[in-house]
Write a protein that holds these residues in place. Structure first.
Motif: not given
Length: 383
Positions: A8-21, A42-44, A54-58, A67-69
């Motif tokens: 899920p998008v929330e997991i990706k965002q949370k992972a990025v936040e933790m990594k940046m922290a 990749t998410w970072v 791209r967090f919402e990318q299937p 074709k753009g994003p």
């Protein structure tokens, strides 16, 4: 192949936040149940490049060319379009003849010049080429530049040595600075007609035997110390206003010409003058010559004994028994008079040419049998 997991998008965002922290990757994976650490990298990367959409990318979906994003807002889309146009304008300012197909050298140069402001992929998009083509072209350009440099160096060496060297000696000189294969050197020299232009000329055996010494040398042309084995001979110099002769003595230890005389008479006094130039000789020194009358004369034999030299002579009609000095005389004429197509000139020029060549032969001209060193260099290193 393992099953691909969609997060899920929330997991990706949370992972990025933790990594940046600064949270360790293993802790992030355990807490969020992420199976592959490269996913987090990749998410970072997407986050840092502003591609959070791209967090919402299937799973498995990739953007194809043209074709753009998918943008989350009109403002984000306009910002991306402006950035694209600025990059395109930057590329067009660097390229002459817009609308024409860009050549590989220009493409490689552009990617390098714009490397601080654009990625390789972005520059390739504006140039209308695939990124794989750029890397292939870059490899070809680097290879071509090295070949051009090598060809320039070979041409310089050939001209500097007046085309007296073949590809083996040119390779030896290049290897003092470069790692190069002799076959590559040979191909370049053949392509540009830079091969050795020296054609060896054979001379006739002259001189009448009077008294013959034993052939002590017996074609053993190797010597372990200086002035142990010497060879001597006379050669014709038919290039001036009158017939000249060259008498020389060569040390088999390093192939150095240690005595020489140029004269217009092939008599005993002529060869005695050459003999008188020899330095102090060690015991058991051997001097080898052919059976010419000047060498078998009473005066010459007495001079030899006075110097404590042991005389050796070639067999009748066998110039190969004195091959070393024969080879030197042939090389001298081939690399001077024959090379420069000198058939007739002044006596002074003939004498100066021979004297200058002997100095060049002793001090500069490298020899394969001396580990690609000149005779003087070889003797100095041995000492």
């Amino acid at each position: 192949m393992g099953t691909r997991v969609s997060y899920p998008v929330e997991i990706k965002q949370k992972a990025v936040e933790m990594k940046m922290a600064g949270v360790p990757v293993k802790e992030i994976m355990n807490e969020l149940n992420i199976k592959n650490k490269t996913q987090i990298d990749t998410w970072v990367k997407w986050y840092k490049t502003g591609e959070v959409h791209r967090f919402e990318q299937p799973v498995g979906k990739q953007y194809t060319y043209g074709k753009g994003p998918v943008y989350t807002s009109e403002l984000e889309k306009l910002q991306a379009e402006n950035r694209f146009l600025r990059q395109q304008n930057e590329v067009f300012k660097k390229v002459q003849g817009i609308g024409k197909e860009v050549d590989r050298e220009t493409a490689v140069e552009l990617v390098e010049v714009l490397g601080n402001t654009m990625t390789v992929q972005e520059t390739c998009v504006h140039l209308g080429i695939a990124r794989s083509s750029y890397y292939r072209w870059k490899k070809d350009v680097l290879k071509g530049n090295l070949k051009q440099y090598l060809e320039k160096q070979i041409g310089t060496l050939c001209r500097k040595n007046k085309y007296r060297y073949g590809y083996r000696k040119i390779t030896a000189l290049l290897r003092q600075e470069l790692c190069v294969n002799h076959k590559a050197v040979q191909r370049i020299m053949q392509k540009n007609n830079w091969q050795c232009r020296v054609k060896l000329k054979k001379r006739k055996n002259t001189g009448q035997p009077y008294s013959v010494a034993e052939n002590i040398l017996d074609r053993n042309f190797r010597s372990d110390r200086p002035l142990e084995k010497l060879v001597t001979d006379i050669t014709y110099l038919p290039f001036g206003q009158k017939q000249l002769y060259l008498s020389s003595i060569l040390d088999l230890y390093n192939g150095e010409v240690i005595a020489s005389t140029i004269g217009d008479k092939q008599d005993t006094a002529f060869v005695l003058d050459t003999l008188a130039q020899l330095p102090l000789l060690p015991e058991n020194c051997v001097l080898h010559s052919d059976q010419g009358s000047v060498y078998t004369s009473f005066e010459y034999q007495e001079a030899i004994k006075a110097k404590g030299i042991t005389m050796s002579m070639s067999r009748k009609g066998t110039p190969a028994d004195n091959a070393s000095i024969e080879s030197f005389h042939s090389t001298l004429k081939s690399e001077t008079f024959y090379l420069n197509s000198i058939d007739r000139t002044t006596t002074a020029i003939v004498e100066r040419t021979v004297e200058q060549y002997i100095h060049y032969y002793n001090n500069i001209r490298i020899q394969t049998k001396l580990n690609n060193q000149s005779p003087m260099q070889y003797r100095q290193l041995a000492v």
